[in-house]
Motif scaffolding. Sequence first.
Motif: not given
Length: 250
Positions: A63-66, A70-75, A209-214, A218-227
């Motif tokens: 979950g690095v980046g959030v 609750e905003q990451a991947l597993a949960q 996409l880069p503009h959606e990153m944290a 380097f790491h995913p942003g909230p929208g990328q984790y959600a997708q």
Amino acid sequence: MLILAKLLLGPLLLAQARRLRRTALRLPEAAGPRAGLEPAPATVAGSGAPLRLLVVGDSSAAGVGVEHQEQALAQPLARHLAERAGRPVAWQLVAQSGVNSLEALELLAHHEIGPAAVLVVALGVNDVTSQMPPHRYVGNLRLLCERLMAQAGVEHIVFSGLPPMHLLPVAPQPLRWYLGRYARKLDRTLRDWIRSEAALRYCSLQWTLPHEMAIDRFHPGPGQYAQWARMSAEIIETEFLRHQPVTESV
């Protein structure tokens, strides 16, 4: 091509990689529990025994980046699965920043792993940066699968693919180009292996996409984790649960 590039550009690539390690913004892993139970929807009666989910991986799985799990991947993945399957989902996360496929095996050895029917794996970026040979990358993942099938009762596995590292905004050129080419090489090898195994499925991350990153770029942003969580849940439900009901792990 990659071997020639490494020979010709080796000193420059090494200098850029060292500088990137020194200057990159280091974000913490997401706070919050790394195990839990996501209930079935309230509208579902008699939902039965929980589906057991295990997520294993590196900093992206952690979950690095959030800020919170609750905003990451597993949960969120467990929550989506509970909604799709109409049954509770007991989930566990085993992840650590910086680990590659080989180091993940050691990480698992230091954790108590509960029973799990479904496994989601997010490993590969650190195999790129550590220059893990493709055959060793897949060999490590195969060993990880075999170990968790025997230890936790895993039946079905989803591997997350490599992200488009050729678009990585934090890396300068030509390092970005080289990392991107190496990532595509590992990703092709991973997909070739998955196609040969009935219990394995692939979740592409090439849409990121880069503009959606944290903010570390380097790491995913909230929208990328959600997708990512939604896509993984859809693969598990349509490929495994809908046609092959998962048995209860004990």
